[in-house]
Design a protein around this motif. Structure first.
Motif, PDB file in Angstrom:
ATOM      1  N   THR A  51       9.036 -15.828 -34.343  1.00  7.21           N
ATOM      2  CA  THR A  51       8.205 -15.299 -35.423  1.00  7.21           C
ATOM      3  C   THR A  51       9.080 -15.017 -36.640  1.00  7.21           C
ATOM      4  O   THR A  51      10.255 -14.670 -36.499  1.00  7.21           O
ATOM      5  CB  THR A  51       7.469 -14.008 -34.977  1.00  7.21           C
ATOM      6  N   GLN A  75       4.540 -17.950 -33.718  1.00  8.59           N
ATOM      7  CA  GLN A  75       3.828 -17.811 -34.995  1.00  8.59           C
ATOM      8  C   GLN A  75       3.641 -19.172 -35.651  1.00  8.59           C
ATOM      9  O   GLN A  75       4.569 -19.977 -35.713  1.00  8.59           O
ATOM     10  CB  GLN A  75       4.629 -16.896 -35.922  1.00  8.59           C
ATOM     11  N   ASN A  85       3.167 -24.273 -34.708  1.00  4.62           N
ATOM     12  CA  ASN A  85       3.478 -23.005 -34.047  1.00  4.62           C
ATOM     13  C   ASN A  85       4.579 -23.194 -32.999  1.00  4.62           C
ATOM     14  O   ASN A  85       4.830 -22.318 -32.195  1.00  4.62           O
ATOM     15  CB  ASN A  85       2.227 -22.401 -33.411  1.00  4.62           C
TER      16      ASN A  85
END
Length: 126
Positions: A51, A75, A85
């Motif tokens: 992330t 993320q 992602n």
């Protein structure tokens, strides 16, 4: 009594065969799960988790050598016309940094890893 001995021998042989098959299956899984050597684009952020909010370990100065161990879906990030992602975990050697630096067990967004597709078919899930 002889019948019991035969059954015990058959049971031992079967157990050994099953054990051997399990070992072969594990070896194949380990071979498939091996990572891939590649490069990371210049200016790529190397992070503690998949992330952009995670701790920044560093940023590559130039295109850097990398060994990718595995990937996971984290993320979703979009840069320009590309979004994914997929995040890859491995180590990165940035030899152009002053001084040169190696980062171990860092996460890199898939758009910055030169593997051709996200996720790469050569890289196993973490």
């Amino acid at each position: 009594m002889a019948k019991r001995s035969k059954l015990a021998a058959v049971g031992l042989a079967l157990g050994a065969a099953v054990s051997l098959l399990g070992t072969v299956g594990n070896a194949e899984a380990e071979a498939a799960a091996q990572g891939v050597g590649t490069t990371i684009q210049a200016g790529s952020n190397l992070r503690a988790a998949a992330t952009t909010n995670s701790q920044l370990a560093g940023t590559t100065v130039a295109q850097s050598k990398a060994y990718i161990k595995c990937y996971m879906r984290g993320q979703y990030v979009t840069v320009g016309n590309y979004g994914t992602n997929v995040w890859y975990m491995g180590y990165v050697d940035d030899y152009t940094a002053k001084p040169p630096v190696s980062y171990y067990d860092v996460w890199v967004w898939g758009g910055n890893v030169n593997v051709g597709a996200d996720p790469s078919p050569e890289v196993a899930p973490c």
